[in-house]
Write a protein that holds these residues in place. Structure first.
Motif, PDB file in Angstrom:
ATOM      1  N   ARG A  80       0.880  -1.259  -0.245  1.00  0.00           N
ATOM      2  CA  ARG A  80      -0.011   0.095  -0.103  1.00  0.00           C
ATOM      3  C   ARG A  80       0.874   1.262   0.020  1.00  0.00           C
ATOM      4  O   ARG A  80       0.446   2.185  -0.617  1.00  0.00           O
ATOM      5  N   LEU A  81       1.979   1.353   0.851  1.00  0.00           N
ATOM      6  CA  LEU A  81       2.654   2.544   0.802  1.00  0.00           C
ATOM      7  C   LEU A  81       3.731   2.677  -0.500  1.00  0.00           C
ATOM      8  O   LEU A  81       3.669   3.903  -1.088  1.00  0.00           O
ATOM      9  N   PHE A  82       3.912   1.446  -0.984  1.00  0.00           N
ATOM     10  CA  PHE A  82       4.720   1.594  -2.264  1.00  0.00           C
ATOM     11  C   PHE A  82       3.726   2.356  -3.272  1.00  0.00           C
ATOM     12  O   PHE A  82       4.133   3.061  -4.132  1.00  0.00           O
ATOM     13  N   ASP A  83       2.418   1.680  -3.457  1.00  0.00           N
ATOM     14  CA  ASP A  83       1.334   2.392  -4.306  1.00  0.00           C
ATOM     15  C   ASP A  83       1.099   3.987  -4.028  1.00  0.00           C
ATOM     16  O   ASP A  83       1.391   4.758  -4.865  1.00  0.00           O
ATOM     17  N   ILE A  84       1.371   4.130  -2.954  1.00  0.00           N
ATOM     18  CA  ILE A  84       0.887   5.625  -2.609  1.00  0.00           C
ATOM     19  C   ILE A  84       2.100   6.550  -2.922  1.00  0.00           C
ATOM     20  O   ILE A  84       1.978   7.533  -3.187  1.00  0.00           O
ATOM     21  N   LEU A  85       3.340   6.151  -2.688  1.00  0.00           N
ATOM     22  CA  LEU A  85       4.462   6.994  -2.929  1.00  0.00           C
ATOM     23  C   LEU A  85       4.682   7.043  -4.486  1.00  0.00           C
ATOM     24  O   LEU A  85       5.173   8.034  -4.673  1.00  0.00           O
ATOM     25  N   MET A  86       4.380   5.970  -5.048  1.00  0.00           N
ATOM     26  CA  MET A  86       4.275   5.879  -6.504  1.00  0.00           C
ATOM     27  C   MET A  86       3.418   7.003  -7.253  1.00  0.00           C
ATOM     28  O   MET A  86       3.539   7.876  -8.192  1.00  0.00           O
ATOM     29  N   SER A  87       2.411   7.046  -6.500  1.00  0.00           N
ATOM     30  CA  SER A  87       1.200   8.116  -6.681  1.00  0.00           C
ATOM     31  C   SER A  87       1.855   9.465  -6.448  1.00  0.00           C
ATOM     32  O   SER A  87       1.425  10.625  -7.194  1.00  0.00           O
ATOM     33  N   ARG A  88       2.506   9.545  -5.535  1.00  0.00           N
ATOM     34  CA  ARG A  88       3.065  11.027  -5.353  1.00  0.00           C
ATOM     35  C   ARG A  88       4.187  11.502  -6.315  1.00  0.00           C
ATOM     36  O   ARG A  88       4.089  12.528  -6.724  1.00  0.00           O
ATOM     37  N   ILE A  89       4.972  10.318  -6.499  1.00  0.00           N
ATOM     38  CA  ILE A  89       5.728  10.671  -7.950  1.00  0.00           C
ATOM     39  C   ILE A  89       4.973  11.338  -9.024  1.00  0.00           C
ATOM     40  O   ILE A  89       5.335  12.216  -9.863  1.00  0.00           O
ATOM     41  N   ASP A  90       4.046  10.375  -9.315  1.00  0.00           N
ATOM     42  CA  ASP A  90       2.961  10.891 -10.600  1.00  0.00           C
ATOM     43  C   ASP A  90       2.704  12.134 -10.406  1.00  0.00           C
ATOM     44  O   ASP A  90       2.460  12.896 -11.327  1.00  0.00           O
ATOM     45  N   ALA A  91       2.156  12.429  -9.123  1.00  0.00           N
ATOM     46  CA  ALA A  91       1.664  13.811  -8.993  1.00  0.00           C
ATOM     47  C   ALA A  91       2.773  15.016  -9.094  1.00  0.00           C
ATOM     48  O   ALA A  91       2.345  16.136  -9.406  1.00  0.00           O
ATOM     49  N   LEU A  92       3.819  14.446  -8.724  1.00  0.00           N
ATOM     50  CA  LEU A  92       4.870  15.564  -8.906  1.00  0.00           C
ATOM     51  C   LEU A  92       5.176  15.865 -10.388  1.00  0.00           C
ATOM     52  O   LEU A  92       6.002  16.738 -10.555  1.00  0.00           O
ATOM     53  N   ALA A  93       5.046  14.730 -11.224  1.00  0.00           N
ATOM     54  CA  ALA A  93       5.665  14.909 -12.688  1.00  0.00           C
ATOM     55  C   ALA A  93       5.425  16.009 -13.284  1.00  0.00           C
ATOM     56  O   ALA A  93       6.293  16.295 -14.122  1.00  0.00           O
ATOM     57  N   ALA A  94       4.052  16.623 -13.130  1.00  0.00           N
ATOM     58  CA  ALA A  94       3.989  17.553 -14.098  1.00  0.00           C
ATOM     59  C   ALA A  94       4.926  18.774 -13.608  1.00  0.00           C
ATOM     60  O   ALA A  94       5.017  19.929 -14.365  1.00  0.00           O
ATOM     61  N   ARG A  95       5.496  19.000 -12.614  1.00  0.00           N
ATOM     62  CA  ARG A  95       6.179  20.006 -12.184  1.00  0.00           C
ATOM     63  C   ARG A  95       7.762  19.408 -11.734  1.00  0.00           C
ATOM     64  O   ARG A  95       8.295  19.802 -10.813  1.00  0.00           O
ATOM     65  N   LYS A  96       8.328  18.533 -12.507  1.00  0.00           N
ATOM     66  CA  LYS A  96       9.535  17.918 -12.440  1.00  0.00           C
ATOM     67  C   LYS A  96      10.646  18.802 -12.309  1.00  0.00           C
ATOM     68  O   LYS A  96      11.602  18.888 -11.455  1.00  0.00           O
ATOM     69  N   ASP A  97      10.651  19.778 -13.471  1.00  0.00           N
ATOM     70  CA  ASP A  97      11.736  20.708 -13.262  1.00  0.00           C
ATOM     71  C   ASP A  97      11.594  21.676 -11.992  1.00  0.00           C
ATOM     72  O   ASP A  97      12.909  21.982 -11.589  1.00  0.00           O
ATOM     73  N   ALA A  98      10.387  22.190 -11.574  1.00  0.00           N
ATOM     74  CA  ALA A  98      10.422  22.855 -10.407  1.00  0.00           C
ATOM     75  C   ALA A  98      11.147  21.824  -9.290  1.00  0.00           C
ATOM     76  O   ALA A  98      11.654  22.339  -8.206  1.00  0.00           O
ATOM     77  N   VAL A  99      10.578  20.822  -9.016  1.00  0.00           N
ATOM     78  CA  VAL A  99      11.220  19.678  -8.273  1.00  0.00           C
ATOM     79  C   VAL A  99      12.646  19.702  -8.224  1.00  0.00           C
ATOM     80  O   VAL A  99      13.345  19.774  -7.137  1.00  0.00           O
ATOM     81  N   ARG A 100      13.045  19.536  -9.290  1.00  0.00           N
ATOM     82  CA  ARG A 100      14.571  19.538  -9.565  1.00  0.00           C
ATOM     83  C   ARG A 100      15.458  20.659  -8.997  1.00  0.00           C
ATOM     84  O   ARG A 100      16.458  20.779  -8.239  1.00  0.00           O
ATOM     85  N   ALA A 101      14.656  21.885  -9.170  1.00  0.00           N
ATOM     86  CA  ALA A 101      15.467  23.267  -8.786  1.00  0.00           C
ATOM     87  C   ALA A 101      15.501  23.085  -7.338  1.00  0.00           C
ATOM     88  O   ALA A 101      16.342  23.607  -6.612  1.00  0.00           O
ATOM     89  N   LEU A 102      14.339  22.669  -6.489  1.00  0.00           N
ATOM     90  CA  LEU A 102      14.282  22.793  -5.108  1.00  0.00           C
ATOM     91  C   LEU A 102      15.336  21.633  -4.709  1.00  0.00           C
ATOM     92  O   LEU A 102      15.950  21.854  -3.572  1.00  0.00           O
ATOM     93  N   HIS A 103      15.253  20.544  -5.314  1.00  0.00           N
ATOM     94  CA  HIS A 103      16.139  19.389  -4.892  1.00  0.00           C
ATOM     95  C   HIS A 103      17.726  19.709  -4.885  1.00  0.00           C
ATOM     96  O   HIS A 103      18.385  19.713  -4.192  1.00  0.00           O
TER      97      HIS A 103
END
Length: 230
Positions: A80-103
């Protein structure tokens, strides 16, 4: 007071700018100028860039919580946790470049890294809830902190992966969750020891009280039996 529409416009502008510039170069005046809002509205909506990051992560949390798969309820907690965290990655995908800048910014600014970690721990507590994993109190913070660190490593792999199937990202998440499972076992072991120690101390304290009461009773008995003038 900034309206919800204005706040969303400012947030989207901030994320757009992050996709184009390093985090440290994205200032509040620049965001206001690009969003075409007054600085007073900027101040009313978000008083700092960290507040903007918090709003972004809250949106991601909401997306994951709204879209979680109810049919995963009968699966093991780890799945269940694996599924939730992959869903979180999917949700972040639209803003991947912004996430990269924060990282990248967090990697070079320890103070920012601590602030972002605090926000991520809060988000990961909700991810645990979404996965139906029941932890509370201090344990919840410990587990969420471990999960925040693990997810940060997964995000690092995801940012370097171009394959839409995300095999490397999923493999990394699998590995991190395996480490987390080992950690949870150790944590339960520590909890067991702690409970044993608390039980021992409680019994020991109770025993000392009984002995003290018995000593007082004995002393009182001696006083009563003692001859006058003794």
């Amino acid at each position: 007071m900034a309206t919800a529409k204005t706040k969303q416009k400012i947030l989207e502008t901030f994320l757009d700018l992050l996709a184009e510039h390093p985090y440290e170069d994205v200032s509040l005046p620049l965001i206001a100028e690009r969003a075409k809002v007054k600085l007073s509205d900027m101040r009313s909506a978000y008083s700092s860039k960290l507040k903007l990051v918090a709003a972004f992560l809250e949106q991601i949390d909401t997306t994951v919580l709204d879209e979680r798969d109810e049919e995963m309820g009968d699966q093991p907690p780890r799945d269940r946790l694996f599924d939730i965290l992959m869903s979180r990655i999917d949700a972040l995908a639209a803003r991947k470049d912004a996430v990269r800048a924060l990282h990248q910014a967090a990697g070079s600014d320890p103070a920012l890294a601590l602030d972002l970690n605090s926000l991520e721990v809060r988000s990961q507590k909700w991810m645990l809830i979404a996965a139906g994993i029941d932890v509370s109190g201090v344990k919840a913070t410990i587990v969420a902190q471990g999960l925040a660190i693990a997810f940060g490593r997964v995000v690092g792999t995801w940012l370097d992966e171009d394959d839409e199937g995300m095999p490397r990202t999923m493999a990394k998440l699998d590995k991190e969750l395996d480490k987390g499972s080992d950690f949870m076992k150790r944590l339960k072991g520590v909890e067991g020891i702690a409970k044993g120690v608390r039980s021992f101390l409680k019994k020991a304290t109770s025993g000392r009280k009984r002995w003290k009461e018995r000593d007082r009773e004995t002393e009182a008995g001696y006083d009563e039996e003692a001859p006058a003038g003794a």
